[in-house]
Design a protein around this motif. Sequence first.
Motif, PDB file in Angstrom:
ATOM      1  N   ASN A  42      -3.753   1.127  18.215  1.00  0.00           N
ATOM      2  CA  ASN A  42      -3.059   0.259  18.965  1.00  0.00           C
ATOM      3  C   ASN A  42      -2.029  -0.831  18.469  1.00  0.00           C
ATOM      4  O   ASN A  42      -1.871  -1.737  19.023  1.00  0.00           O
ATOM      5  CB  ASN A  42      -4.012  -0.190  19.877  1.00  0.00           C
ATOM      6  N   GLN A  43      -1.527  -0.329  17.129  1.00  0.00           N
ATOM      7  CA  GLN A  43      -0.471  -1.279  16.631  1.00  0.00           C
ATOM      8  C   GLN A  43       0.103  -0.542  15.593  1.00  0.00           C
ATOM      9  O   GLN A  43      -0.142   0.419  14.932  1.00  0.00           O
ATOM     10  CB  GLN A  43      -1.226  -2.408  15.817  1.00  0.00           C
ATOM     11  N   PHE A  44       1.499  -0.862  15.497  1.00  0.00           N
ATOM     12  CA  PHE A  44       2.341  -0.201  14.484  1.00  0.00           C
ATOM     13  C   PHE A  44       1.955  -0.613  12.978  1.00  0.00           C
ATOM     14  O   PHE A  44       1.811  -1.977  12.579  1.00  0.00           O
ATOM     15  CB  PHE A  44       3.648  -0.469  14.429  1.00  0.00           C
ATOM     16  N   ASN A  45       1.485   0.405  12.311  1.00  0.00           N
ATOM     17  CA  ASN A  45       1.216  -0.090  10.690  1.00  0.00           C
ATOM     18  C   ASN A  45       2.517   0.487   9.722  1.00  0.00           C
ATOM     19  O   ASN A  45       2.671   1.629   9.603  1.00  0.00           O
ATOM     20  CB  ASN A  45       0.104   0.946  10.341  1.00  0.00           C
ATOM     21  N   ASP A  46       2.867  -0.220   8.994  1.00  0.00           N
ATOM     22  CA  ASP A  46       3.951  -0.304   8.108  1.00  0.00           C
ATOM     23  C   ASP A  46       3.058   0.389   6.608  1.00  0.00           C
ATOM     24  O   ASP A  46       2.668  -0.429   5.747  1.00  0.00           O
ATOM     25  CB  ASP A  46       4.633  -1.541   7.632  1.00  0.00           C
ATOM     26  N   LEU A  47       3.531   1.741   6.461  1.00  0.00           N
ATOM     27  CA  LEU A  47       2.972   2.304   5.533  1.00  0.00           C
ATOM     28  C   LEU A  47       4.043   3.112   4.694  1.00  0.00           C
ATOM     29  O   LEU A  47       4.646   4.139   5.150  1.00  0.00           O
ATOM     30  CB  LEU A  47       1.824   3.217   5.778  1.00  0.00           C
ATOM     31  N   GLY A  48       4.588   2.520   3.495  1.00  0.00           N
ATOM     32  CA  GLY A  48       5.589   3.202   2.694  1.00  0.00           C
ATOM     33  C   GLY A  48       6.790   3.453   3.374  1.00  0.00           C
ATOM     34  O   GLY A  48       7.315   2.281   4.104  1.00  0.00           O
ATOM     35  N   ASP A  49       7.167   4.550   3.787  1.00  0.00           N
ATOM     36  CA  ASP A  49       8.468   4.948   4.390  1.00  0.00           C
ATOM     37  C   ASP A  49       8.132   5.370   5.926  1.00  0.00           C
ATOM     38  O   ASP A  49       9.005   5.781   6.743  1.00  0.00           O
ATOM     39  CB  ASP A  49       9.154   6.236   3.945  1.00  0.00           C
TER      40      ASP A  49
END
Length: 456
Positions: A125-132
Amino acid sequence: MFILLLQTIWLFISELAGKDLDLSVILKFLMLASPRLIPMVLPLTILLSSIMIFGNFAENYEFAAMKSSGISLKRAMRTLSVFIVLVGIGAFFFSNTVIPASERKFINLRKNIVQVKPAMVITANQFNDLGDFNIKVAEKYGDNDQYLRDVIIHLKDDKPGNFVVIKANDGELKGSTESDLVTLVLKDGNYYNEVQPTSRENKRKLPFAKVQFEEYVLNIDLSELGTVDMNAQNYRKGHNMLNVGDLRAEIDTLSTKVDNEMISARSEVSRRNGVDDLSKNLEKDSIKKFTPDRLNLLSLFNTREKMQIASLAHSNVDGVLRRLNSVENSLKVKRKYLNKYEMSLHDKYALGIACVLLFFVGAPLGAIIRKGGLGLPIVIGVTLFLTYHFIGVFAKNSAEEGGIPPFVGSWLSTFIIFPLSIFLTYKATTDQQIFNMDIFIQPIKKIFTKRSTKFK
């Protein structure tokens, strides 16, 4: 300070737990979190210590001994008063130099800790910033939370914007804790790619590509997450990270932006509705007077032309309303930021003044109640400080939303304790009680005395 540090740990426990952080990083986290607690700790400390010390003096008849030697309470408070004024000046310089620097390092350290060895690669339930990738899932389930439901992925690009979006009904995470690669297998989804053409004509067509898939495999590289520089300083513009000079410059910049946006919106609305063009080539005396009955311009047009006029008017009004709503929302956000910066500027001055005023509340109050130690003074001191603190919190929340001016939001609690400090200091230096209880007690005593005499 110890209690508030514990509260800080619990407040940020989700950012610290499961990160496998070194002890030095945790100690640095607590050290950088300490200065931001001073605006709450220092006034409370001065209030409690002044009540306890002066209450202890009065309880042990030290003031009586001073008065018998010709030393008044004013004279006894003189040296401490000078010391507290110096403390207030020091509090201002501390809030102007140490707190902004530590706050900047504290915020950057938190941002860096978030990227270090995340306990869970993807949080629901949240956007996860992982690499590209930017990944969002609605639910995780399974023994090791390896199965995903309703997956949305945005692929990053050199150009700003989300041009590639992948949506899938289900997904599965595969990988090893010893590897920096995580394999994400998506099932039953679609791949959307918004094509960016070079020619203007093709851009108007808004071309895009869509592919439906049953299974799609992505490899996510997490090697960069474990090599985060804890000393990186990428965030420098927060309202708590600036000193007085920087705050004044930022306030001027934000005020100019707000004024320019209002002027731009006003001119655009005037241009759309044509108000400025009505009297361009007209002289006042050349306009004939019409009564409301005679001025019926729509009667000059047929039905089709009337419909076109009405449609055009509706379109213009709708465009103006949309523009006004957009400007209103934009100005609301910018004014909120502006209020925060203005309150942060006033808070630096209010801290030193509050320290001085709370001393002149606590010291006379301790001399009046004549109780020292950790009993009654703690109760009274905490009650007074909570009242002072919550008034400040409510005032700042209202000022942040624009209900009251930012100046009032920062200074309201200080303004309230100012007359209280004068009242208590006057009562203590003139050997008066805060309230004369005999006025209330004597009538009750007379009633019971009369009834006792009558009964006998």
